[in-house]
Design an enzyme around this catalytic site. Structure first.
Site, PDB file in Angstrom:
ATOM      1  CB  SER A 140      -3.647  -8.570   2.047  1.00 34.19           C
ATOM      2  OG  SER A 140      -4.932  -8.113   1.724  1.00 34.19           O
ATOM      3  CE1 TYR A 155      -1.676  -7.161  -2.874  1.00 34.83           C
ATOM      4  CE2 TYR A 155      -3.930  -7.549  -2.159  1.00 34.83           C
ATOM      5  CZ  TYR A 155      -2.665  -7.049  -1.919  1.00 34.83           C
ATOM      6  OH  TYR A 155      -2.378  -6.439  -0.716  1.00 34.83           O
TER       7      TYR A 155
HETATM    8  N1  LIG Z   1      -3.382  -0.317   1.775  1.00 31.39           N
HETATM    9  C1  LIG Z   1      -4.137  -1.393   1.810  1.00 31.39           C
HETATM   10  O1  LIG Z   1      -5.362  -1.315   1.667  1.00 31.39           O
HETATM   11  C2  LIG Z   1      -3.501  -2.731   2.086  1.00 31.39           C
HETATM   12  C3  LIG Z   1      -4.338  -3.768   2.531  1.00 31.39           C
HETATM   13  C4  LIG Z   1      -3.782  -5.013   2.784  1.00 31.39           C
HETATM   14  C5  LIG Z   1      -2.430  -5.212   2.593  1.00 31.39           C
HETATM   15  N2  LIG Z   1      -1.631  -4.194   2.149  1.00 31.39           N
HETATM   16  C6  LIG Z   1      -0.211  -4.477   1.944  1.00 31.39           C
HETATM   17  O2  LIG Z   1       0.550  -3.542   2.670  1.00 31.39           O
HETATM   18  C7  LIG Z   1       1.845  -3.428   2.076  1.00 31.39           C
HETATM   19  C8  LIG Z   1       2.222  -1.958   1.990  1.00 31.39           C
HETATM   20  O3  LIG Z   1       1.350  -1.317   1.079  1.00 31.39           O
HETATM   21  P1  LIG Z   1       0.753   0.152   1.319  1.00 31.39           P
HETATM   22  O4  LIG Z   1      -0.687   0.000   1.531  1.00 31.39           O
HETATM   23  O5  LIG Z   1       1.558   0.885   2.304  1.00 31.39           O
HETATM   24  O6  LIG Z   1       0.918   0.745  -0.164  1.00 31.39           O
HETATM   25  P2  LIG Z   1       1.864   1.895  -0.761  1.00 31.39           P
HETATM   26  O7  LIG Z   1       1.620   3.160  -0.027  1.00 31.39           O
HETATM   27  O8  LIG Z   1       1.607   1.867  -2.229  1.00 31.39           O
HETATM   28  O9  LIG Z   1       3.333   1.383  -0.447  1.00 31.39           O
HETATM   29  C9  LIG Z   1       3.908   0.296  -1.166  1.00 31.39           C
HETATM   30  C10 LIG Z   1       5.393   0.293  -0.946  1.00 31.39           C
HETATM   31  O10 LIG Z   1       5.960  -0.841  -1.637  1.00 31.39           O
HETATM   32  C11 LIG Z   1       7.098  -0.396  -2.360  1.00 31.39           C
HETATM   33  N3  LIG Z   1       7.334  -1.210  -3.550  1.00 31.39           N
HETATM   34  C12 LIG Z   1       6.425  -1.664  -4.440  1.00 31.39           C
HETATM   35  N4  LIG Z   1       7.044  -2.345  -5.404  1.00 31.39           N
HETATM   36  C13 LIG Z   1       8.364  -2.336  -5.134  1.00 31.39           C
HETATM   37  C14 LIG Z   1       9.518  -2.851  -5.766  1.00 31.39           C
HETATM   38  N5  LIG Z   1       9.449  -3.548  -6.906  1.00 31.39           N
HETATM   39  N6  LIG Z   1      10.726  -2.620  -5.219  1.00 31.39           N
HETATM   40  C15 LIG Z   1      10.828  -1.912  -4.079  1.00 31.39           C
HETATM   41  N7  LIG Z   1       9.779  -1.391  -3.419  1.00 31.39           N
HETATM   42  C16 LIG Z   1       8.559  -1.598  -3.953  1.00 31.39           C
HETATM   43  C17 LIG Z   1       6.786   1.056  -2.725  1.00 31.39           C
HETATM   44  O11 LIG Z   1       8.025   1.722  -2.947  1.00 31.39           O
HETATM   45  P3  LIG Z   1       8.228   2.880  -4.084  1.00 31.39           P
HETATM   46  O12 LIG Z   1       6.977   3.714  -4.077  1.00 31.39           O
HETATM   47  O13 LIG Z   1       9.422   3.611  -3.557  1.00 31.39           O
HETATM   48  O14 LIG Z   1       8.429   2.161  -5.329  1.00 31.39           O
HETATM   49  C18 LIG Z   1       6.079   1.547  -1.478  1.00 31.39           C
HETATM   50  O15 LIG Z   1       7.008   1.999  -0.525  1.00 31.39           O
HETATM   51  C19 LIG Z   1       1.761  -4.143   0.722  1.00 31.39           C
HETATM   52  O16 LIG Z   1       2.391  -5.397   0.814  1.00 31.39           O
HETATM   53  C20 LIG Z   1       0.260  -4.318   0.514  1.00 31.39           C
HETATM   54  O17 LIG Z   1      -0.028  -5.446  -0.259  1.00 31.39           O
HETATM   55  C21 LIG Z   1      -2.155  -2.957   1.899  1.00 31.39           C
END
Ligand SMILES: NC(=O)c1ccc[n+]([C@@H]2O[C@H](COP(=O)([O-])OP(=O)(O)OC[C@H]3O[C@@H](n4cnc5c(N)ncnc54)[C@H](OP(=O)(O)O)[C@@H]3O)[C@@H](O)[C@H]2O)c1
Length: 254
Positions: A140, A155
């Site tokens: 991130s 985080y």
């Molecule tokens: N969206 C943003 O603004 C943003 C910005 C920078 C970085 N990121 C990073 O991008 C990555 C993906 O996030 P996203 O934005 O796509 O969010 P998201 O839509 O909330 O997706 C998060 C994913 O992580 C999985 N997950 C979380 N905890 C878990 C666990 N204990 N075991 C297995 N799976 C788990 C969830 O699975 P389930 O729902 O099936 O539990 C979900 O598929 C993350 O690492 C996040 O930090 C996001």
């Protein structure tokens, strides 16, 4: 970019960036392994992957904070597909809170965003050495600067740890022909804010602020982040390792 006969494990494939990456890899003929906790969402993404090129994905329901679940991902992948070419460590959660909010948030952030990546990558290493494969960590911009407006201390620290993990492991495995890189998105519209416990109102305010204040006056879509993941995982990026790629509409610049 052709991923025919390549086996790609994507954690957090049930939602957002991971789901978009899974579909994109499937469109390039990869054999994808979809990991997440929410089975209904996983099966929905699995259908989209199958529809892309007719290749049946493997879905593994796993909570990455549970070591036995993590080991199960590898057992099932090897039993089913026999090899691993790419590991996308994408799963992660935003833990809200600052220095006044207790140390438990720190423990949870590290247990979810860092420890599983360490264990997953260590278990994948023998297979990646064999296939001359690679790892993509989804970090991130929070690894590089504090998040404005909302306290996300643990985080930010967890993602900073991930970036150093990327560099250290890239150096360690370079001699074996294994590459390790990171994609560092800025705010992206996914389920992230909701999973971090933000209300609808708070989420809308955050999106509005990024849409207005990012130098490019917009936020990235999951598919764009997935595109970058795909590029780094492909042979086109054969000379790239230990790198962290920001995709943030200029958020880091202001
Ligand atoms: N969206 C943003 O603004 C943003 C910005 C920078 C970085 N990121 C990073 O991008 C990555 C993906 O996030 P996203 O934005 O796509 O969010 P998201 O839509 O909330 O997706 C998060 C994913 O992580 C999985 N997950 C979380 N905890 C878990 C666990 N204990 N075991 C297995 N799976 C788990 C969830 O699975 P389930 O729902 O099936 O539990 C979900 O598929 C993350 O690492 C996040 O930090 C996001």
């Amino acid at each position: 970019m052709d991923f025919s006969n390549k086996v790609v494990i994507i954690t957090g494939a049930s939602s957002g960036i991971g789901a978009a990456a899974a579909v994109l890899f499937a469109k390039q003929s990869a054999k994808v392994v979809l990991v997440g906790r929410n089975e209904t969402k996983l099966l929905d993404i699995a259908k989209k992957c199958k529809d892309a090129k007719g290749i049946e994905p493997l879905t593994v329901r796993a909570d990455l904070t549970n070591d036995e679940d993590v080991k199960k991902i590898f057992d099932e992948t090897i039993k089913h597909f026999g090899r691993i070419d790419v590991l996308v460590n994408n799963a992660g959660i935003g833990f809200r809170g600052g220095i006044r909010d207790g140390v438990e948030i720190y423990d949870r952030a590290m247990a979810t965003n860092v420890r599983p990546v360490y264990l997953l990558t260590s278990l994948a290493t023998p297979y990646l050495v064999q296939s001359k494969g690679n790892v993509i960590n989804v970090s991130s911009v929070a690894a590089l600067k504090p998040i404005k407006d909302v306290a996300f201390l643990a985080y930010c620290m967890s993602k900073a740890a991930l970036d150093q993990f990327t560099r250290c492991v890239a150096l360690e495995l370079a001699g074996d022909g294994v590459r390790v890189n990171s994609v560092n998105p800025g705010a992206t519209k996914t389920n992230f804010a909701e999973a971090a416990g933000m209300s609808k109102e708070q989420t809308e305010k955050l999106y509005e602020s990024r849409d207005q204040n990012n130098p490019l006056r917009k936020m990235a879509k999951s598919e764009e982040v997935a595109d970058l993941i795909l590029y780094l995982a492909s042979d086109r990026a054969a000379s790239i390792t230990g790198a962290t790629f920001v995709i943030d509409n200029g958020e880091m610049l202001v």
